[in-house]
Design a protein around this motif. Structure first.
Motif, PDB file in Angstrom:
ATOM      1  N   GLY A 143      45.751  21.044  30.936  1.00 26.56           N
ATOM      2  CA  GLY A 143      46.812  20.964  29.946  1.00 26.56           C
ATOM      3  C   GLY A 143      48.195  21.240  30.513  1.00 26.56           C
ATOM      4  N   MET A 144      48.920  22.050  29.773  1.00 25.57           N
ATOM      5  CA  MET A 144      50.329  22.298  30.075  1.00 25.57           C
ATOM      6  C   MET A 144      50.512  22.935  31.451  1.00 25.57           C
ATOM      7  SD  MET A 144      53.158  21.797  28.668  1.00 25.57           S
ATOM      8  CE  MET A 144      54.768  22.133  29.331  1.00 25.57           C
ATOM      9  N   LYS A 145      49.606  23.870  31.805  1.00 23.10           N
ATOM     10  CA  LYS A 145      49.771  24.556  33.088  1.00 23.10           C
ATOM     11  C   LYS A 145      49.582  23.582  34.244  1.00 23.10           C
ATOM     12  CE  LYS A 145      48.234  28.929  31.282  1.00 23.10           C
ATOM     13  NZ  LYS A 145      46.996  29.601  30.942  1.00 23.10           N
ATOM     14  N   PHE A 146      48.583  22.725  34.102  1.00 23.01           N
ATOM     15  CA  PHE A 146      48.393  21.709  35.137  1.00 23.01           C
ATOM     16  C   PHE A 146      49.625  20.822  35.223  1.00 23.01           C
ATOM     17  CE2 PHE A 146      47.109  17.433  36.316  1.00 23.01           C
ATOM     18  CZ  PHE A 146      46.600  17.694  37.560  1.00 23.01           C
ATOM     19  N   ALA A 147      50.171  20.486  34.058  1.00 22.31           N
ATOM     20  CA  ALA A 147      51.360  19.633  34.048  1.00 22.31           C
ATOM     21  C   ALA A 147      52.506  20.301  34.792  1.00 22.31           C
ATOM     22  CB  ALA A 147      51.771  19.326  32.612  1.00 22.31           C
ATOM     23  N   MET A 148      52.610  21.643  34.660  1.00 20.05           N
ATOM     24  CA  MET A 148      53.694  22.332  35.361  1.00 20.05           C
ATOM     25  C   MET A 148      53.504  22.257  36.864  1.00 20.05           C
ATOM     26  SD  MET A 148      54.303  25.549  32.887  1.00 20.05           S
ATOM     27  CE  MET A 148      55.854  26.217  33.392  1.00 20.05           C
ATOM     28  N   PHE A 149      52.271  22.429  37.325  1.00 23.07           N
ATOM     29  CA  PHE A 149      52.021  22.286  38.761  1.00 23.07           C
ATOM     30  C   PHE A 149      52.376  20.882  39.229  1.00 23.07           C
ATOM     31  CE2 PHE A 149      49.041  25.986  38.741  1.00 23.07           C
ATOM     32  CZ  PHE A 149      49.706  26.674  39.737  1.00 23.07           C
ATOM     33  N   PHE A 150      51.966  19.947  38.429  1.00 28.78           N
ATOM     34  CA  PHE A 150      52.173  18.550  38.794  1.00 28.78           C
ATOM     35  C   PHE A 150      53.663  18.229  38.855  1.00 28.78           C
ATOM     36  CE2 PHE A 150      51.120  13.993  38.233  1.00 28.78           C
ATOM     37  CZ  PHE A 150      50.167  13.942  39.210  1.00 28.78           C
ATOM     38  N   LEU A 151      54.366  18.728  37.830  1.00 25.46           N
ATOM     39  CA  LEU A 151      55.810  18.521  37.768  1.00 25.46           C
ATOM     40  C   LEU A 151      56.476  19.161  38.974  1.00 25.46           C
ATOM     41  CD1 LEU A 151      57.636  17.277  35.586  1.00 25.46           C
ATOM     42  CD2 LEU A 151      58.017  19.542  34.715  1.00 25.46           C
ATOM     43  N   ALA A 152      56.056  20.407  39.282  1.00 32.44           N
ATOM     44  CA  ALA A 152      56.673  21.131  40.396  1.00 32.44           C
ATOM     45  C   ALA A 152      56.450  20.385  41.698  1.00 32.44           C
ATOM     46  CB  ALA A 152      56.095  22.535  40.480  1.00 32.44           C
ATOM     47  N   GLU A 153      55.287  19.750  41.829  1.00 31.08           N
ATOM     48  CA  GLU A 153      55.008  19.029  43.057  1.00 31.08           C
ATOM     49  C   GLU A 153      56.035  17.922  43.281  1.00 31.08           C
ATOM     50  OE1 GLU A 153      50.852  18.078  43.296  1.00 31.08           O
ATOM     51  OE2 GLU A 153      51.354  16.356  44.548  1.00 31.08           O
ATOM     52  N   PHE A 154      56.297  17.164  42.224  1.00 31.36           N
ATOM     53  CA  PHE A 154      57.224  16.048  42.383  1.00 31.36           C
ATOM     54  C   PHE A 154      58.670  16.531  42.456  1.00 31.36           C
ATOM     55  CE2 PHE A 154      53.500  13.732  41.385  1.00 31.36           C
ATOM     56  CZ  PHE A 154      53.658  12.562  42.092  1.00 31.36           C
ATOM     57  N   VAL A 155      58.953  17.626  41.751  1.00 35.51           N
ATOM     58  CA  VAL A 155      60.298  18.196  41.852  1.00 35.51           C
ATOM     59  C   VAL A 155      60.546  18.691  43.271  1.00 35.51           C
ATOM     60  CG1 VAL A 155      61.703  20.139  41.114  1.00 35.51           C
ATOM     61  CG2 VAL A 155      60.543  18.761  39.428  1.00 35.51           C
ATOM     62  N   GLU A 168      45.079  20.414  48.918  1.00 39.45           N
ATOM     63  CA  GLU A 168      44.428  19.775  47.775  1.00 39.45           C
ATOM     64  C   GLU A 168      43.590  18.590  48.236  1.00 39.45           C
ATOM     65  OE1 GLU A 168      47.736  18.100  45.383  1.00 39.45           O
ATOM     66  OE2 GLU A 168      48.809  19.673  46.417  1.00 39.45           O
ATOM     67  N   ALA A 169      42.945  18.760  49.372  1.00 43.74           N
ATOM     68  CA  ALA A 169      42.111  17.685  49.885  1.00 43.74           C
ATOM     69  C   ALA A 169      40.972  17.428  48.905  1.00 43.74           C
ATOM     70  CB  ALA A 169      41.561  18.071  51.246  1.00 43.74           C
ATOM     71  N   GLU A 170      41.065  16.320  48.200  1.00 42.47           N
ATOM     72  CA  GLU A 170      40.106  16.058  47.132  1.00 42.47           C
ATOM     73  C   GLU A 170      38.666  16.032  47.647  1.00 42.47           C
ATOM     74  OE1 GLU A 170      42.613  14.059  47.799  1.00 42.47           O
ATOM     75  OE2 GLU A 170      43.921  13.931  46.048  1.00 42.47           O
ATOM     76  N   GLN A 171      38.483  15.483  48.828  1.00 42.92           N
ATOM     77  CA  GLN A 171      37.110  15.286  49.296  1.00 42.92           C
ATOM     78  C   GLN A 171      36.465  16.594  49.688  1.00 42.92           C
ATOM     79  OE1 GLN A 171      39.735  13.654  50.276  1.00 42.92           O
ATOM     80  NE2 GLN A 171      39.381  11.500  49.827  1.00 42.92           N
ATOM     81  N   GLU A 172      37.274  17.589  50.076  1.00 42.49           N
ATOM     82  CA  GLU A 172      36.687  18.849  50.512  1.00 42.49           C
ATOM     83  C   GLU A 172      36.777  19.916  49.434  1.00 42.49           C
ATOM     84  OE1 GLU A 172      39.001  19.770  53.960  1.00 42.49           O
ATOM     85  OE2 GLU A 172      39.142  17.643  54.371  1.00 42.49           O
ATOM     86  N   LEU A 173      37.878  19.923  48.695  1.00 37.75           N
ATOM     87  CA  LEU A 173      38.158  21.060  47.820  1.00 37.75           C
ATOM     88  C   LEU A 173      38.185  20.687  46.352  1.00 37.75           C
ATOM     89  CD1 LEU A 173      41.035  22.756  49.758  1.00 37.75           C
ATOM     90  CD2 LEU A 173      38.707  23.492  49.568  1.00 37.75           C
ATOM     91  N   VAL A 174      37.643  19.539  45.992  1.00 41.03           N
ATOM     92  CA  VAL A 174      37.705  19.035  44.621  1.00 41.03           C
ATOM     93  C   VAL A 174      39.171  18.765  44.253  1.00 41.03           C
ATOM     94  CG1 VAL A 174      36.867  19.310  42.303  1.00 41.03           C
ATOM     95  CG2 VAL A 174      35.765  20.540  44.128  1.00 41.03           C
ATOM     96  N   ALA A 175      39.966  19.799  44.042  1.00 43.70           N
ATOM     97  CA  ALA A 175      41.376  19.541  43.772  1.00 43.70           C
ATOM     98  C   ALA A 175      42.268  20.578  44.415  1.00 43.70           C
ATOM     99  CB  ALA A 175      41.641  19.511  42.279  1.00 43.70           C
ATOM    100  N   GLY A 176      41.698  21.581  45.060  1.00 43.62           N
ATOM    101  CA  GLY A 176      42.543  22.604  45.642  1.00 43.62           C
ATOM    102  C   GLY A 176      42.845  23.709  44.652  1.00 43.62           C
ATOM    103  N   PHE A 177      44.044  24.286  44.790  1.00 39.22           N
ATOM    104  CA  PHE A 177      44.368  25.487  44.025  1.00 39.22           C
ATOM    105  C   PHE A 177      44.387  25.259  42.522  1.00 39.22           C
ATOM    106  CE2 PHE A 177      48.145  23.225  45.242  1.00 39.22           C
ATOM    107  CZ  PHE A 177      48.829  23.141  44.055  1.00 39.22           C
ATOM    108  N   ASN A 178      44.521  24.024  42.067  1.00 29.89           N
ATOM    109  CA  ASN A 178      44.711  23.815  40.633  1.00 29.89           C
ATOM    110  C   ASN A 178      43.466  23.305  39.910  1.00 29.89           C
ATOM    111  OD1 ASN A 178      44.624  21.241  41.540  1.00 29.89           O
ATOM    112  ND2 ASN A 178      46.751  20.771  41.127  1.00 29.89           N
ATOM    113  N   ILE A 179      42.289  23.542  40.472  1.00 30.28           N
ATOM    114  CA  ILE A 179      41.070  23.047  39.821  1.00 30.28           C
ATOM    115  C   ILE A 179      40.950  23.570  38.394  1.00 30.28           C
ATOM    116  CG2 ILE A 179      38.578  23.029  39.868  1.00 30.28           C
ATOM    117  CD1 ILE A 179      38.638  23.626  42.717  1.00 30.28           C
ATOM    118  N   GLU A 180      41.134  24.860  38.226  1.00 30.77           N
ATOM    119  CA  GLU A 180      40.816  25.486  36.947  1.00 30.77           C
ATOM    120  C   GLU A 180      41.908  25.274  35.914  1.00 30.77           C
ATOM    121  OE1 GLU A 180      38.046  26.572  36.321  1.00 30.77           O
ATOM    122  OE2 GLU A 180      37.093  27.166  38.195  1.00 30.77           O
ATOM    123  N   TYR A 181      42.987  24.636  36.312  1.00 34.31           N
ATOM    124  CA  TYR A 181      44.095  24.492  35.377  1.00 34.31           C
ATOM    125  C   TYR A 181      43.942  23.230  34.554  1.00 34.31           C
ATOM    126  CZ  TYR A 181      46.513  28.409  37.358  1.00 34.31           C
ATOM    127  OH  TYR A 181      46.848  29.658  37.737  1.00 34.31           O
TER     128      TYR A 181
END
Lengths: 347, 195
Positions: free
Chosen positions: A249-261, A234-247
């Motif tokens: 709302g709730m789906k993005f929140a799940m990725f985000f939650l999973a990251e910290f979990v 998820e290198a912001e400078q190269e990939l904008v946001a990585g795998f979760n660009i298109e996500y």
């Protein structure tokens, strides 16, 4: 006296007193799942806030200050905002895979908590292959990231997904191998047995007998949860946001939650295998409940991971791969051979 | 051997970096919580332009001499002269500064002989509509009410042909020139420039 084991046992007995056996099974599964999920949600909210405050502290700023005292409610406000967001699915996306990717990501992150011992008796199910199970289940993250990257039909997210697949698969190997030393010492794969093996004082923690294993684990785990200096997926400078660009709302929140979990998971594994789990460092400190010791150690390791993040620059892709295969992997094998040899000599 | 040395120096530098970052923990933040705290602006900072008033009489220092309007490189200032019918002094009947084109260059302040116009440290002038940025005389005067200034400049109308009416006057205002200069007396003046 503040051990939570008694409370949970009392609740279980109370439920068992008027529920039949099959119904009790269902109710207890739901109840335990809810408790763990609630704990993880609160934990993730706290970790996001803590990461922001800590990064601000490292950079001599203040971080979130507006919502609540010192911004403690900031992540709650963010979560509410995320829930309200429109759920956008790109036209060209593979809708089914796009939908299931965050679910897989979150569920696998969540499933690892089945056999993480939070304290004395505070474990959902003490599997006799506990650590193997956790290592196996957390690897599913790769699949979800690949699914997200592929289904978004976006070159950046695809690149991010591919990178994360390459990275996580590579670092999975030294990660698992570095855990082996501690497993060999404990003579068991069960998390509870491993913790009980290091009970007496902090001198019995496996970190003293497995210093190299601990270091290798921390490095590989940092890569495993995609954190700087290994955050190329998820290198912001190269990939904008990585795998979760298109996500959104709730789906993005799940990725985000999973990251910290996931971050908490790897720290919990490290605490269980190397830092004595729920055991206090000294016998006379055992009046503090075991779950506080466990959480405290985990939070310390998370602090170290965050400290890494705000110190080190990101590695290049080739450096990352070279580091995993040419440096970590030989060292991990060396660690296993050396610890096997030493165990054979002294025991 | 060389490998060991490189590994050693790498690990050393990694730890050094960690310690350097750690030193900043607990350091007092150098940033300000903006709407609550504001950085004190410097005395000569060039923010929005205001019109200064005489603190004793409350009247504008401006004598509508048009020097600032001529000095302005972007023509942001437009002035209409007026003459006070009682004292015969000039005052700005209309004084408008178009803040959308003002370049905050400070040339108007330099050109002014009467401490009448000044660039201040005020900077919070975001608005929703562009028209709001056309500041009129009263607005500029209100802005300048609390701006401290020293009467450094002295009016030196030596080169002017008009004789000063009272050379010992403490007021720095430009003395009124002879009446015949200003034929149009339509604006009644009504002694309002200072209010």
């Amino acid at each position: 006296m503040f051990e939570l084991e008694g409370i949970f046992n009392a609740v279980g007995d109370f439920l068992a007193s008027f529920l039949g056996s099959p119904l009790l099974q269902i109710v207890s599964v739901i109840a335990v799942g809810t408790v763990v999920a609630g704990f993880l949600a609160v934990l993730a909210l706290f970790l996001v806030w803590w990461e922001r405050k800590l990064s601000a502290d490292f950079q001599v700023r203040m971080g979130p200050m507006r919502t609540g005292p010192h911004g403690v409610l900031q992540t709650i406000a963010d979560a509410i905002k995320l829930l309200q967001k429109e759920d956008i699915i790109p036209l060209t996306a593979d809708r089914k895979v796009f939908f299931w990717a965050p679910v897989v990501c979150f569920v696998t992150a969540f499933m690892a908590y089945i056999c993480i011992p939070f304290g004395k008796g505070l474990i959902v199910r003490d599997l006799n292959i506990g650590i193997l199970y956790i290592v196996a289940i957390t690897t599913f993250t790769v699949i979800s990231l690949l699914m997200a990257g592929w289904a978004s039909n976006n070159k950046y997210s695809l690149l991010g997904g591919m990178r994360s697949a390459a990275q996580i698969v590579s670092y999975e190997v030294p990660l698992s191998l570095s855990l082996l030393g501690a497993v060999m010492l404990a003579q068991s794969l069960s998390m509870v047995t491993i913790v009980q093996g290091q009970s007496e004082s902090f001198l019995h923690w496996y970190i003293w007998r497995q210093p190299l294993g601990f270091l290798l684990y921390i490095v590989a785990a940092t890569a495993e949860v995609n954190r700087t200096p290994f955050d190329i997926p998820e290198a912001e400078q190269e990939l904008v946001a990585g795998f979760n660009i298109e996500y959104s709302g709730m789906k993005f929140a799940m990725f985000f939650l999973a990251e910290f979990v996931n971050m908490f998971t790897v720290c919990a594994i490290a605490v269980t295998l190397f830092l004595g789990g729920w055991n206090p460092p000294f016998e006379f400190l055992s009046f503090i409940p075991s779950w506080i010791w466990f959480l405290g150690k985990c939070l310390f390791l998370i602090f170290v991971l965050m400290w890494f993040r705000w110190t080190y620059p990101r590695l290049r892709v080739d450096q990352l791969m070279a580091f995993a295969w040419k440096f970590l992997l030989p060292l991990a094998f060396l660690n296993i051979i050396a610890s096997g040899f030493l165990i054979y000599l002294f025991e | 051997m060389r490998v060991a040395k490189r590994v050693y120096s790498g690990v050393y530098n990694l730890i050094l970096g960690l310690l350097t970052v750690f030193k900043h923990l607990g350091h007092k933040a150098i940033t300000l919580q903006y709407p609550d705290e504001r950085m004190p602006m410097f005395e000569r900072s060039r923010g929005v332009v205001v019109l200064l008033s005489d603190p004793e009489t409350g009247k504008l220092n401006c004598t509508a001499c048009l020097l600032c309007a001529r000095a302005c490189p972007v023509a942001a200032i437009s002035i209409v002269q007026g003459t006070d019918p009682d004292t015969g002094k000039r005052y700005p009947e209309k004084f408008e500064i178009d803040n959308t084109i003002c370049a905050f260059c400070g040339l108007c302040e330099e050109a002014c002989n009467f401490d009448a116009i000044k660039l201040t440290g005020k900077y919070e002038f975001s608005v929703y509509h562009q028209e709001t940025l056309l500041y009129d005389r009263n607005f500029l005067q209100e802005l300048g009410r609390d701006v401290p200034y020293e009467k450094k400049k002295k009016p030196v109308p030596k080169t002017k042909a008009a004789p000063t009416t009272d050379p010992t006057s403490p007021k720095p205002e430009k003395p009124a020139s002879p009446k015949p200069d200003e034929s149009p007396k339509e604006p009644p003046g009504e002694d309002k420039p200072g209010t």
